[in-house]
Design an enzyme around this catalytic site. Sequence first.
Site, mmCIF file in Angstrom:
data_model
loop_
_atom_site.group_PDB
_atom_site.id
_atom_site.type_symbol
_atom_site.label_atom_id
_atom_site.label_comp_id
_atom_site.label_asym_id
_atom_site.label_seq_id
_atom_site.Cartn_x
_atom_site.Cartn_y
_atom_site.Cartn_z
ATOM 1 N N LYS A 94 -3.016 -3.077 -19.701
ATOM 2 C CA LYS A 94 -1.760 -2.358 -19.500
ATOM 3 C C LYS A 94 -0.797 -2.823 -20.584
ATOM 4 O O LYS A 94 -0.946 -3.926 -21.123
ATOM 5 C CB LYS A 94 -1.190 -2.717 -18.115
ATOM 6 C CG LYS A 94 -0.220 -1.721 -17.557
ATOM 7 C CD LYS A 94 -0.876 -0.639 -16.716
ATOM 8 C CE LYS A 94 0.165 0.331 -16.233
ATOM 9 N NZ LYS A 94 -0.384 1.377 -15.394
ATOM 10 N N GLY A 194 10.645 7.720 -4.394
ATOM 11 C CA GLY A 194 10.355 7.944 -5.813
ATOM 12 C C GLY A 194 9.687 9.295 -5.980
ATOM 13 O O GLY A 194 8.526 9.487 -5.622
ATOM 14 N N GLY A 196 9.192 11.090 -8.877
ATOM 15 C CA GLY A 196 8.984 11.359 -10.298
ATOM 16 C C GLY A 196 7.760 12.238 -10.470
ATOM 17 O O GLY A 196 7.455 13.097 -9.636
ATOM 18 N N ASN A 197 7.017 11.981 -11.536
ATOM 19 C CA ASN A 197 5.845 12.807 -11.859
ATOM 20 C C ASN A 197 4.846 12.871 -10.712
ATOM 21 O O ASN A 197 4.349 13.932 -10.372
ATOM 22 C CB ASN A 197 5.156 12.246 -13.105
ATOM 23 C CG ASN A 197 6.003 12.463 -14.339
ATOM 24 O OD1 ASN A 197 6.570 13.530 -14.525
ATOM 25 N ND2 ASN A 197 6.113 11.442 -15.168
ATOM 26 N N VAL A 198 4.535 11.726 -10.137
ATOM 27 C CA VAL A 198 3.535 11.706 -9.062
ATOM 28 C C VAL A 198 4.161 12.126 -7.731
ATOM 29 O O VAL A 198 3.622 12.960 -7.002
ATOM 30 C CB VAL A 198 2.911 10.294 -8.909
ATOM 31 C CG1 VAL A 198 1.859 10.304 -7.797
ATOM 32 C CG2 VAL A 198 2.297 9.816 -10.206
HETATM 33 P P1 NAD Z 1 8.066 8.359 -12.840
HETATM 34 O O1 NAD Z 1 8.813 7.505 -13.778
HETATM 35 O O2 NAD Z 1 7.812 9.780 -13.214
HETATM 36 O O3 NAD Z 1 8.812 8.388 -11.412
HETATM 37 C C1 NAD Z 1 9.337 7.268 -10.806
HETATM 38 C C2 NAD Z 1 10.484 7.767 -9.938
HETATM 39 O O4 NAD Z 1 10.932 6.668 -9.141
HETATM 40 C C3 NAD Z 1 11.676 8.276 -10.736
HETATM 41 O O5 NAD Z 1 12.096 9.532 -10.238
HETATM 42 C C4 NAD Z 1 12.743 7.198 -10.517
HETATM 43 O O6 NAD Z 1 14.055 7.713 -10.535
HETATM 44 C C5 NAD Z 1 12.362 6.684 -9.143
HETATM 45 N N1 NAD Z 1 12.835 5.340 -8.838
HETATM 46 C C6 NAD Z 1 12.866 4.245 -9.656
HETATM 47 N N2 NAD Z 1 13.366 3.186 -8.974
HETATM 48 C C7 NAD Z 1 13.614 3.617 -7.716
HETATM 49 C C8 NAD Z 1 14.120 3.002 -6.546
HETATM 50 N N3 NAD Z 1 14.472 1.710 -6.534
HETATM 51 N N4 NAD Z 1 14.220 3.748 -5.424
HETATM 52 C C9 NAD Z 1 13.876 5.049 -5.408
HETATM 53 N N5 NAD Z 1 13.404 5.694 -6.483
HETATM 54 C C10 NAD Z 1 13.271 4.984 -7.623
HETATM 55 O O7 NAD Z 1 6.706 7.600 -12.505
HETATM 56 P P2 NAD Z 1 5.358 8.211 -11.943
HETATM 57 O O8 NAD Z 1 4.466 8.546 -13.083
HETATM 58 O O9 NAD Z 1 5.660 9.246 -10.917
HETATM 59 O O10 NAD Z 1 4.717 6.924 -11.242
HETATM 60 C C11 NAD Z 1 5.223 6.449 -10.009
HETATM 61 C C12 NAD Z 1 4.505 5.170 -9.631
HETATM 62 O O11 NAD Z 1 3.095 5.426 -9.537
HETATM 63 C C13 NAD Z 1 4.629 4.025 -10.653
HETATM 64 O O12 NAD Z 1 4.650 2.807 -9.979
HETATM 65 C C14 NAD Z 1 3.365 4.135 -11.468
HETATM 66 O O13 NAD Z 1 2.999 2.909 -12.043
HETATM 67 C C15 NAD Z 1 2.385 4.562 -10.409
HETATM 68 N N6 NAD Z 1 1.229 5.280 -10.932
HETATM 69 C C16 NAD Z 1 1.400 6.407 -11.669
HETATM 70 C C17 NAD Z 1 0.281 7.077 -12.138
HETATM 71 C C18 NAD Z 1 0.420 8.348 -12.924
HETATM 72 O O14 NAD Z 1 -0.575 9.060 -13.106
HETATM 73 N N7 NAD Z 1 1.610 8.712 -13.366
HETATM 74 C C19 NAD Z 1 -1.000 6.605 -11.872
HETATM 75 C C20 NAD Z 1 -1.140 5.441 -11.094
HETATM 76 C C21 NAD Z 1 -0.006 4.792 -10.638
#
Ligand code: NAD
Length: 369
Positions: A94, A194, A196-198
């Site tokens: 990572k 949260g 975001g994307n996921v």
């Molecule tokens: P992202 O950055 O698109 O979304 C994260 C969201 O969380 C954002 O909308 C942000 O505003 C919000 N956030 C941050 N701090 C916060 C808090 N204290 N309280 C509430 N909301 C908060 O990230 P993502 O790609 O959606 O990933 C989300 C999580 O899943 C991460 O931990 C990432 O490591 C994990 N993950 C993602 C993937 C992937 O394919 N994108 C794969 C495996 C794991």
Amino acid sequence: MSQEFDSLEQIIRQDPVFGQVSFDGHEQIVFCNDKDTGLRAIIGIHNTVLGPALGGTRMWNYENEWAALNDVLRLSRGMTFKSAITGLNLGGGKAVILGDAKTQKTPELMRRFGEFVHSLSGKYITAEDVGMATEDMDTVREVTPYVTGISEHKGGAGNPSPITAYGVFMGMKAAAEFKYGSDVLEDKKIYVEGIGNVGETLVEYLTQEGADVVIADINQDRLEEVRDKYGATIYGGNDLYGEQMDIYAPCAMGATVNNTTINKLTADIIAGAANNQLENEIKHGKMLQDRGIVYAPDFLINAGGIINVYAELEGYDRSEIMRKTENIYTTTIEILNRAAETKVTTHQAALEIAQARIAARKQEALAGK
Ligand code: NAD
């Protein structure tokens, strides 16, 4: 003796890298620094027994360098077990870039980061994580082939997040089957922290199934956008963990399952996308077990993204990606049953299987196979 020297001595005494609590026999840790672009990054390579270390790059405004180092060590270790339990021939790695993705991320910085990745000759392969988008991986691709998660029009598998969300949805349904004897999530009160994307795609799946979805995020615009799209309820309180809910889905940052939150949680199930949800995997895994809260291990159910990027390396298609991701349902059921039968935490049960696969491969390698 000066104040600086005192603290330096103290740091040296504490073994700042190998002595970190998150250090778990990592193979290699690379510190990347470039004055011209302002790049400060750390690449953590935890284990390459099963294959090259693959894992995303996170850009985050860390409180300090220790927090960044701790994060990359925890995340890269998690990737080792994620790939192992998913049956992929990949190791765990990572990267973190220190800084604000909104204001400090530039194409020059991303290209310079790509050059550092390239210098590892494929031992580490990057992808996107928090603070990164597919376009950033396209930029990295300009200087190195050791990157996945690039745009579909550039030959990549595209944004992995929707696939991650699908895997989380599968894992959550499996946990519901285990806990309630039915995997139907209709009318279940589910807090998604949260979006975001996921998180957003997870909300889409859950609302389609008729779940009562409550969303929380620090970004108010996102909240309104996701509410308007899917009809979820915005959480307006200030202590989410104390609310009545059936399922808690952490989809923001890690370590939200800790001493404080576990004692408040009313959820029957924890199933979300965030990496390293348990602040302390042994202690907090046990606390959840004692409280009868079913925890679907994060590194097991959020593997959809890595399955998606692995397709870029192995050349399999969308239907195979979906089939492999759907299989998270079956694996989750197996792990939850195994944990119940052997009376270990669900995290431990998943870890044991992953570790066994790595140990077997190591033995084969030693035997020259
Ligand atoms: P992202 O950055 O698109 O979304 C994260 C969201 O969380 C954002 O909308 C942000 O505003 C919000 N956030 C941050 N701090 C916060 C808090 N204290 N309280 C509430 N909301 C908060 O990230 P993502 O790609 O959606 O990933 C989300 C999580 O899943 C991460 O931990 C990432 O490591 C994990 N993950 C993602 C993937 C992937 O394919 N994108 C794969 C495996 C794991």
